[in-house]
Design a protein around this motif. Structure first.
Motif, mmCIF file in Angstrom:
data_model
loop_
_atom_site.group_PDB
_atom_site.id
_atom_site.type_symbol
_atom_site.label_atom_id
_atom_site.label_comp_id
_atom_site.label_asym_id
_atom_site.label_seq_id
_atom_site.Cartn_x
_atom_site.Cartn_y
_atom_site.Cartn_z
ATOM 1 N N PHE A 49 0.790 -1.212 -0.106
ATOM 2 C CA PHE A 49 0.102 -0.112 -0.037
ATOM 3 C C PHE A 49 0.828 1.049 0.141
ATOM 4 O O PHE A 49 0.493 2.230 -0.819
ATOM 5 N N GLY A 50 1.940 1.342 0.676
ATOM 6 C CA GLY A 50 2.861 2.400 0.783
ATOM 7 C C GLY A 50 3.538 2.444 -0.553
ATOM 8 O O GLY A 50 3.708 3.473 -1.005
ATOM 9 N N GLN A 51 4.051 1.372 -1.176
ATOM 10 C CA GLN A 51 4.799 1.531 -2.492
ATOM 11 C C GLN A 51 3.733 2.187 -3.660
ATOM 12 O O GLN A 51 4.072 2.682 -4.595
ATOM 13 N N VAL A 260 1.707 -5.340 -9.800
ATOM 14 C CA VAL A 260 1.537 -4.690 -8.412
ATOM 15 C C VAL A 260 2.465 -5.284 -7.518
ATOM 16 O O VAL A 260 2.589 -6.535 -7.545
ATOM 17 N N PRO A 261 3.078 -4.582 -6.640
ATOM 18 C CA PRO A 261 3.949 -5.230 -5.518
ATOM 19 C C PRO A 261 2.946 -6.060 -4.567
ATOM 20 O O PRO A 261 1.936 -5.610 -4.050
ATOM 21 N N THR A 262 3.330 -7.245 -4.136
ATOM 22 C CA THR A 262 2.453 -7.925 -3.067
ATOM 23 C C THR A 262 3.069 -8.207 -1.679
ATOM 24 O O THR A 262 2.580 -8.790 -0.904
ATOM 25 N N TYR A 263 4.525 -8.276 -1.702
ATOM 26 C CA TYR A 263 5.251 -8.844 -0.563
ATOM 27 C C TYR A 263 4.935 -8.100 0.678
ATOM 28 O O TYR A 263 5.020 -6.679 0.694
ATOM 29 N N VAL A 332 0.895 -0.873 -11.563
ATOM 30 C CA VAL A 332 -0.206 0.047 -11.506
ATOM 31 C C VAL A 332 0.191 1.497 -10.484
ATOM 32 O O VAL A 332 0.874 1.320 -9.606
ATOM 33 N N GLN A 333 -0.466 2.387 -11.108
ATOM 34 C CA GLN A 333 -0.223 3.757 -10.466
ATOM 35 C C GLN A 333 -1.785 4.406 -10.000
ATOM 36 O O GLN A 333 -2.093 5.179 -10.728
ATOM 37 N N PRO A 334 -2.023 4.059 -8.864
ATOM 38 C CA PRO A 334 -3.521 4.179 -8.659
ATOM 39 C C PRO A 334 -3.909 5.763 -8.610
ATOM 40 O O PRO A 334 -4.890 6.055 -9.035
ATOM 41 N N TYR A 335 -2.996 6.707 -8.028
ATOM 42 C CA TYR A 335 -3.471 8.188 -7.969
ATOM 43 C C TYR A 335 -3.359 8.520 -9.427
ATOM 44 O O TYR A 335 -4.166 9.407 -9.785
ATOM 45 N N GLU A 336 -2.588 8.140 -10.331
ATOM 46 C CA GLU A 336 -2.554 8.524 -11.602
ATOM 47 C C GLU A 336 -3.769 7.930 -12.417
ATOM 48 O O GLU A 336 -4.197 8.728 -12.957
ATOM 49 N N ALA A 337 -4.164 6.929 -12.085
ATOM 50 C CA ALA A 337 -5.218 6.274 -12.511
ATOM 51 C C ALA A 337 -6.483 7.308 -12.498
ATOM 52 O O ALA A 337 -7.500 7.184 -13.120
#
Length: 406
Positions: A49-51, A260-263, A332-337
């Motif tokens: 979520f941070g990434q 997306v990152p999931t670690y 994915v870039q959520p804010y950009e989306a």
């Protein structure tokens, strides 16, 4: 606050005919999580979520999105325990009610609820498999998944289901393909896991090694529903897992849409406490992508499913026109989306500026008309100057010449 968390350990594969969790664990109920505060108040730092910048994205949606009708995400999985996850409605293909396997709850917890990407979204629990032992993935038949998808298609309008999440893979079937088409025709975005690498000892398609990727590896055409046209195929990166090669956990898939990152993702266990999903896995990737799409659907409630996908894909950090088998169009870039000024058509097409034609020369300034008398005038000027000079010399010498006459 001191918190001890069980970390779900070595990854299992997302295998054919097996609704395998993205990670195997000795304690799928996460019951060994201990905390000094009640389960409902425990939260953890969620690395992906941070990434992805999820928190500021959530603030934007909370401030600007309409509140009149909640967006809902169908989770087709092993069932969802709703103690901390807002479940709007349930449908069970299996007929069972008690949730005994953690996978569906972990997936739903990543999407919605207090720990989810889209905390204001609701989950529609569509149970398509059971695990009576509660400690391993159970076999999922394509027809069971098709039944669940058919139910989603039939109820999408009534329940405002915008996204359907399938964090598993099965064999292809004609019935399943038809069900996928029905879901898409109902205006629902279908998100599926792109495929995890099988771990040692797992039954899996022998085209995939359990230790490394071959140069020509491709899970497209092998894993379904991720391989059907129009399905958003979600992969995982290894961001945050220092020294980790993501192909240890993720299969290459030419149908991958985004990643997306999931670690170290954080979700909810069946004991209602948070649990950490440590290794990279495409089950969790599908859930995170579904959560982002739910946020986009909240902010753009009148978008079609194809417009929602266009906003997701066109703002990823890769190249939509040149996808790769591990990250597709990019991360994915959520804010950009949510904020980039795109104007996708109802079919999801985004007009891009046309590249300049290298063969077309830039427009030149108008050239003056050809002066046919220019050379003649130039000659006349020079002859005039020469003649004038001779006349001046003659005038200067005239007195001298006059004095020399006898």
């Amino acid at each position: 606050m001191r918190l001890t968390v069980v970390v779900l350990g070595a990854a299992t594969g997302l295998s054919l005919l097996v609704a395998a969790p993205a990670v195997a664990d000795d304690n799928p109920l996460c019951s060994s999580v201990q905390a000094t505060s009640p389960p409902g108040t425990v939260t953890l730092e969620n690395a992906p979520f941070g990434q992805l910048g999820i928190h500021r994205t959530q603030v934007l949606v909370a401030h600007d999105a309409p509140k009149d009708r909640p967006v809902r995400v169908a989770v087709l999985d092993s069932g969802v325990d709703d103690a901390r996850i807002p479940v709007a409605e349930r449908h069970s293909v299996t007929g069972r009610t008690a949730v005994t396997y953690y996978h569906g709850t972990a997936v739903a917890g990543l999407i919605a609820g207090p720990l989810g990407i889209a905390p204001d979204a609701d989950v529609v629990d569509v149970r398509v498999y059971d695990d009576e032992d509660g400690d391993r993935g159970a076999q999922v038949e394509p027809d069971a998944l098709a039944d669940g998808l058919d139910w989603v298609a039939a109820n999408a309008g009534r329940l405002n289901i915008k996204v359907a999440n399938v964090s598993l893979a099965v064999d292809p079937s004609d019935r399943l393909e038809r069900a996928v088409r029905r879901v898409r025709a109902a205006g629902v975005v279908l998100v599926a896991a792109s495929g995890n690498r099988p771990q040692q000892g797992e039954a899996f398609d022998d085209r995939f090694s359990d230790d490394q990727a071959s140069p020509d590896e491709d899970a497209a055409g092998v894993l379904y529903p991720t391989s059907y046209p129009g399905v958003v195929s979600a992969s995982s990166t290894a961001d945050g897992a220092v020294g980790t090669d993501v192909t240890q956990y993720v299969l290459q898939n030419s149908h991958t849409t985004v990643a997306v990152p999931t670690y170290d993702a954080v979700s909810v266990g069946l004991d209602h406490r948070p649990c950490v999903l440590e290794p990279p896995a495409t089950s969790w990737a599908a859930a995170e992508v579904s959560g982002v799409l739910a946020l986009v659907a909240q902010l753009y409630p009148h978008d079609t499913d194809q417009q929602l996908v266009a906003r997701l894909v066109e703002t990823a950090n890769g190249t939509p026109d040149d996808p790769t088998p591990l990250i597709g169009a990019g991360v994915v870039q959520p804010y950009e989306a949510l904020t980039r000024p795109l104007d996708p058509s109802r079919s999801g097409k985004v007009e891009r500026p046309l590249a300049e034609d290298p063969e077309s020369a830039p427009a030149a300034a108008p050239q003056p008309a050809t002066d046919l008398l220019a050379d003649t005038r130039d000659d006349a000027v020079w002859w005039g100057l020469i003649g004038g000079g001779v006349l001046v010399v003659a005038l200067l010498l005239r007195p001298v010449i006059a004095r020399r006459r006898p």
